[in-house]
Design a protein around this motif. Sequence first.
Motif, PDB file in Angstrom:
ATOM      1  N   LEU A  81       5.606  -4.928  10.137  1.00 28.49           N
ATOM      2  CA  LEU A  81       4.500  -5.872  10.266  1.00 28.49           C
ATOM      3  C   LEU A  81       4.920  -7.159  10.950  1.00 28.49           C
ATOM      4  O   LEU A  81       4.075  -7.939  11.376  1.00 28.49           O
ATOM      5  CB  LEU A  81       3.912  -6.199   8.885  1.00 28.49           C
ATOM      6  N   GLY A  82       6.225  -7.415  11.027  1.00 29.18           N
ATOM      7  CA  GLY A  82       6.720  -8.546  11.792  1.00 29.18           C
ATOM      8  C   GLY A  82       6.946  -9.827  11.025  1.00 29.18           C
ATOM      9  O   GLY A  82       7.287 -10.855  11.625  1.00 29.18           O
ATOM     10  N   PHE A  83       6.768  -9.822   9.688  1.00 29.78           N
ATOM     11  CA  PHE A  83       7.037 -11.024   8.913  1.00 29.78           C
ATOM     12  C   PHE A  83       8.538 -11.294   8.861  1.00 29.78           C
ATOM     13  O   PHE A  83       9.366 -10.386   8.990  1.00 29.78           O
ATOM     14  CB  PHE A  83       6.506 -10.872   7.483  1.00 29.78           C
ATOM     15  N   GLY A  84       8.875 -12.576   8.626  1.00 29.65           N
ATOM     16  CA  GLY A  84      10.282 -12.931   8.479  1.00 29.65           C
ATOM     17  C   GLY A  84      10.811 -12.612   7.102  1.00 29.65           C
ATOM     18  O   GLY A  84      11.971 -12.232   6.936  1.00 29.65           O
ATOM     19  N   MET A  85       9.957 -12.778   6.083  1.00 27.40           N
ATOM     20  CA  MET A  85      10.361 -12.517   4.703  1.00 27.40           C
ATOM     21  C   MET A  85       9.176 -11.975   3.914  1.00 27.40           C
ATOM     22  O   MET A  85       8.030 -12.019   4.369  1.00 27.40           O
ATOM     23  CB  MET A  85      10.870 -13.796   4.017  1.00 27.40           C
ATOM     24  N   LYS A  86       9.492 -11.471   2.713  1.00 27.04           N
ATOM     25  CA  LYS A  86       8.460 -10.944   1.819  1.00 27.04           C
ATOM     26  C   LYS A  86       8.793 -11.337   0.388  1.00 27.04           C
ATOM     27  O   LYS A  86       9.951 -11.269  -0.026  1.00 27.04           O
ATOM     28  CB  LYS A  86       8.390  -9.411   1.931  1.00 27.04           C
ATOM     29  N   TRP A  87       7.779 -11.760  -0.358  1.00 25.55           N
ATOM     30  CA  TRP A  87       7.986 -12.036  -1.781  1.00 25.55           C
ATOM     31  C   TRP A  87       8.366 -10.749  -2.508  1.00 25.55           C
ATOM     32  O   TRP A  87       7.756  -9.698  -2.285  1.00 25.55           O
ATOM     33  CB  TRP A  87       6.715 -12.599  -2.398  1.00 25.55           C
ATOM     34  N   MET A 105       8.534  -1.902   5.480  1.00 27.78           N
ATOM     35  CA  MET A 105       8.882  -2.674   6.675  1.00 27.78           C
ATOM     36  C   MET A 105       7.984  -3.887   6.898  1.00 27.78           C
ATOM     37  O   MET A 105       7.649  -4.228   8.027  1.00 27.78           O
ATOM     38  CB  MET A 105       8.868  -1.761   7.900  1.00 27.78           C
ATOM     39  N   VAL A 106       7.619  -4.538   5.823  1.00 29.45           N
ATOM     40  CA  VAL A 106       6.809  -5.756   5.950  1.00 29.45           C
ATOM     41  C   VAL A 106       7.574  -6.830   6.728  1.00 29.45           C
ATOM     42  O   VAL A 106       7.010  -7.516   7.581  1.00 29.45           O
ATOM     43  CB  VAL A 106       6.402  -6.272   4.558  1.00 29.45           C
ATOM     44  N   SER A 107       8.863  -6.971   6.433  1.00 30.03           N
ATOM     45  CA  SER A 107       9.668  -8.005   7.083  1.00 30.03           C
ATOM     46  C   SER A 107      10.602  -7.412   8.136  1.00 30.03           C
ATOM     47  O   SER A 107      11.737  -7.855   8.306  1.00 30.03           O
ATOM     48  CB  SER A 107      10.486  -8.766   6.028  1.00 30.03           C
ATOM     49  N   ARG A 108      10.095  -6.435   8.844  1.00 28.85           N
ATOM     50  CA  ARG A 108      10.811  -5.870   9.983  1.00 28.85           C
ATOM     51  C   ARG A 108       9.998  -6.097  11.248  1.00 28.85           C
ATOM     52  O   ARG A 108       8.770  -6.176  11.198  1.00 28.85           O
ATOM     53  CB  ARG A 108      11.085  -4.367   9.770  1.00 28.85           C
ATOM     54  N   PRO A 109      10.642  -6.213  12.408  1.00 32.91           N
ATOM     55  CA  PRO A 109       9.906  -6.526  13.640  1.00 32.91           C
ATOM     56  C   PRO A 109       8.850  -5.475  13.964  1.00 32.91           C
ATOM     57  O   PRO A 109       9.003  -4.286  13.657  1.00 32.91           O
ATOM     58  CB  PRO A 109      11.011  -6.546  14.704  1.00 32.91           C
ATOM     59  N   SER A 110       7.801  -5.931  14.623  1.00 35.27           N
ATOM     60  CA  SER A 110       6.708  -5.018  14.978  1.00 35.27           C
ATOM     61  C   SER A 110       7.167  -3.971  15.978  1.00 35.27           C
ATOM     62  O   SER A 110       6.631  -2.860  16.010  1.00 35.27           O
ATOM     63  CB  SER A 110       5.521  -5.808  15.534  1.00 35.27           C
ATOM     64  N   TYR A 111       8.178  -4.293  16.804  1.00 32.28           N
ATOM     65  CA  TYR A 111       8.602  -3.328  17.825  1.00 32.28           C
ATOM     66  C   TYR A 111       9.359  -2.143  17.238  1.00 32.28           C
ATOM     67  O   TYR A 111       9.604  -1.157  17.934  1.00 32.28           O
ATOM     68  CB  TYR A 111       9.436  -4.009  18.921  1.00 32.28           C
ATOM     69  N   VAL A 112       9.727  -2.211  15.959  1.00 39.95           N
ATOM     70  CA  VAL A 112      10.326  -1.047  15.301  1.00 39.95           C
ATOM     71  C   VAL A 112       9.375  -0.452  14.269  1.00 39.95           C
ATOM     72  O   VAL A 112       9.758   0.389  13.471  1.00 39.95           O
ATOM     73  CB  VAL A 112      11.682  -1.390  14.640  1.00 39.95           C
ATOM     74  N   GLY A 113       8.113  -0.905  14.284  1.00 41.50           N
ATOM     75  CA  GLY A 113       7.107  -0.347  13.383  1.00 41.50           C
ATOM     76  C   GLY A 113       6.789  -1.208  12.182  1.00 41.50           C
ATOM     77  O   GLY A 113       5.963  -0.821  11.343  1.00 41.50           O
ATOM     78  N   THR A 131       7.488 -16.674   8.889  1.00 41.15           N
ATOM     79  CA  THR A 131       6.268 -16.233   8.230  1.00 41.15           C
ATOM     80  C   THR A 131       6.687 -15.415   7.022  1.00 41.15           C
ATOM     81  O   THR A 131       7.598 -14.592   7.096  1.00 41.15           O
ATOM     82  CB  THR A 131       5.376 -15.381   9.151  1.00 41.15           C
ATOM     83  N   ILE A 132       6.035 -15.673   5.900  1.00 36.36           N
ATOM     84  CA  ILE A 132       6.429 -15.081   4.621  1.00 36.36           C
ATOM     85  C   ILE A 132       5.209 -14.394   4.027  1.00 36.36           C
ATOM     86  O   ILE A 132       4.145 -15.012   3.877  1.00 36.36           O
ATOM     87  CB  ILE A 132       6.961 -16.158   3.655  1.00 36.36           C
ATOM     88  N   ALA A 133       5.350 -13.130   3.681  1.00 36.44           N
ATOM     89  CA  ALA A 133       4.226 -12.350   3.175  1.00 36.44           C
ATOM     90  C   ALA A 133       4.239 -12.290   1.652  1.00 36.44           C
ATOM     91  O   ALA A 133       5.249 -11.956   1.043  1.00 36.44           O
ATOM     92  CB  ALA A 133       4.276 -10.927   3.740  1.00 36.44           C
ATOM     93  N   THR A 186      15.995  -3.611   1.435  1.00 37.30           N
ATOM     94  CA  THR A 186      15.005  -2.903   2.248  1.00 37.30           C
ATOM     95  C   THR A 186      14.060  -3.870   2.947  1.00 37.30           C
ATOM     96  O   THR A 186      13.383  -3.506   3.909  1.00 37.30           O
ATOM     97  CB  THR A 186      14.185  -1.933   1.384  1.00 37.30           C
ATOM     98  N   GLU A 187      13.982  -5.115   2.433  1.00 37.49           N
ATOM     99  CA  GLU A 187      13.189  -6.169   3.044  1.00 37.49           C
ATOM    100  C   GLU A 187      13.995  -7.469   2.989  1.00 37.49           C
ATOM    101  O   GLU A 187      15.013  -7.551   2.295  1.00 37.49           O
ATOM    102  CB  GLU A 187      11.858  -6.369   2.293  1.00 37.49           C
ATOM    103  N   ASN A 188      13.530  -8.471   3.709  1.00 38.63           N
ATOM    104  CA  ASN A 188      14.098  -9.816   3.586  1.00 38.63           C
ATOM    105  C   ASN A 188      13.352 -10.524   2.460  1.00 38.63           C
ATOM    106  O   ASN A 188      12.329 -11.171   2.685  1.00 38.63           O
ATOM    107  CB  ASN A 188      13.963 -10.587   4.899  1.00 38.63           C
ATOM    108  N   PHE A 189      13.874 -10.404   1.248  1.00 33.69           N
ATOM    109  CA  PHE A 189      13.110 -10.784   0.071  1.00 33.69           C
ATOM    110  C   PHE A 189      13.262 -12.258  -0.302  1.00 33.69           C
ATOM    111  O   PHE A 189      14.319 -12.864  -0.135  1.00 33.69           O
ATOM    112  CB  PHE A 189      13.530  -9.942  -1.132  1.00 33.69           C
ATOM    113  N   VAL A 190      12.172 -12.794  -0.849  1.00 33.46           N
ATOM    114  CA  VAL A 190      12.163 -14.086  -1.538  1.00 33.46           C
ATOM    115  C   VAL A 190      11.940 -13.801  -3.016  1.00 33.46           C
ATOM    116  O   VAL A 190      10.982 -13.108  -3.388  1.00 33.46           O
ATOM    117  CB  VAL A 190      11.043 -15.005  -1.020  1.00 33.46           C
ATOM    118  N   LEU A 191      12.831 -14.309  -3.873  1.00 30.97           N
ATOM    119  CA  LEU A 191      12.665 -14.168  -5.321  1.00 30.97           C
ATOM    120  C   LEU A 191      11.734 -15.289  -5.778  1.00 30.97           C
ATOM    121  O   LEU A 191      12.113 -16.453  -5.821  1.00 30.97           O
ATOM    122  CB  LEU A 191      14.014 -14.269  -6.028  1.00 30.97           C
ATOM    123  N   SER A 192      10.510 -14.936  -6.106  1.00 33.82           N
ATOM    124  CA  SER A 192       9.479 -15.953  -6.341  1.00 33.82           C
ATOM    125  C   SER A 192       9.101 -16.024  -7.813  1.00 33.82           C
ATOM    126  O   SER A 192       8.766 -15.020  -8.434  1.00 33.82           O
ATOM    127  CB  SER A 192       8.235 -15.638  -5.503  1.00 33.82           C
TER     128      SER A 192
END
Length: 449
Positions: free
Chosen positions: A197-203, A187-195, A177-179, A238-244
């Motif tokens: 949003l749980g996305f896999g990646m973020k633009w 923490m958009v692309s960090r797991p929900s269990y560590v606070g 899932t990509i935000a 700081t996030e799992n980024f996608v260069l868009s």
Amino acid sequence: VGFTHVEFLPVMEHPFYGSWGYQTLGYFAPTSRYGTPQDFMFLVDYLHQHGIGVIVDWVPSHFPADDYGLAFFDGTHLFEHADRRKGFHPDWDSYIYNYGRNEVRNFLISSALFWLEKYHVDALRVDAVASMLYLDYSRNPGEWIPNDYGGRENLAAISFLKTLNEAVYKNFPDVQTIAEESTAWPMVSRPSYVGGLGFGMKWNMGWMHDTLDYFSKDPIYRKYHHNQLTFSLWYAFTENFVLSLSHDEVVHGKGSLIQKMPGDYWQKFANLRLLFGYMFMHPGKKLLFMGDEFGQWSEWYHEASLDWHLLEYPFHQGLLQWVKDLNRLYRQEPCLYEGDFEPEGFRWIDFKDWEKSIVSFIRTGKTSQDMLLAVLNATPVPQHNYLIGIPWMGVWREVLNSDALCYGGSGVGNCGAVATRPEPFQGEPCSLSLTLPPLGIVIFKKESP
């Protein structure tokens, strides 16, 4: 061309074609404009057979107000908030889902899982996440209602996004899932269990804005904006980024990518090759909108085809060949994808030469021999005998040069390879003396001893 995935703008049924699909109403079926659901299944299967993954844009952030749609569905505000300060989006004249209702949450999550299960898509790119997270998004004071704690955060939407991502990864652990999230929300692309949003990646919208602004400037002024080339590395991990570089950057009067580039005809193509080279060497996954890869001059228009005839001309052919070779290099060099989300995968050589608008850095993989050196010259002045410090002795082979004649460049390069010298420089024990082409990027790979 060597791309690994295709991303479709929303294919879900939508009433207004000019919305490009972002005014979604039919959350469980592809639009009939292009065929049947079985036709879309065939398309996805065909792409998979050829080793290409499929990403679809999915829009849970708002829905159009058409009478025959979801708005006022049963004579009441079933899907949306009754209060327009919560339930109406002023930018798009559309309704906002009531994420606090379990029925609405289940409807949207069921839609997401349906596309993954029935249509076998490999990722969902979630549109306009920022508009979901903030109650005051695009609203003036007095036009929004604070949450229970007096804040601007949409607590119900946050809870929904976490539950959505948990459901997706529980049922389909191999998808993404990509935000599309344009703020500094942490923490958009960090797991929900560590606070998170749980996305896999973020633009990475910050990288996009800085990069396009930098490359649109005349090279004579770039030295005063050197930070736009280097700042993204401060937060790159700081996030799992996608260069868009998406459709949004080539519509509504913004001009196509090749139009944005300064200079004469030759310089525009050299600048765009440099931009793409910088993008592919920068940490993060890559996304290009169709037409960018061969230098379409006109903006994208949804009622027209791409200008494929441009590929009859050498400069456009050269740009496409450059993108092909970047994709080939990206796929065959693990250092370009293994460490995309880890600081250990990147090392600056020199980011301080703002006067000449030159930067150099190394991408490293999991083995000592898995590394690439990139040197960028963002001015039209070639540099000869340009020294950089290097921590390892050996021969560095020039694997790609954006100024090569086959790409439409001037042919300035390093004759295939260059050897280190045992002369300390920039705090490193060895140095390299390089020739840097005008408006070019040169990529080297260390030869095995």
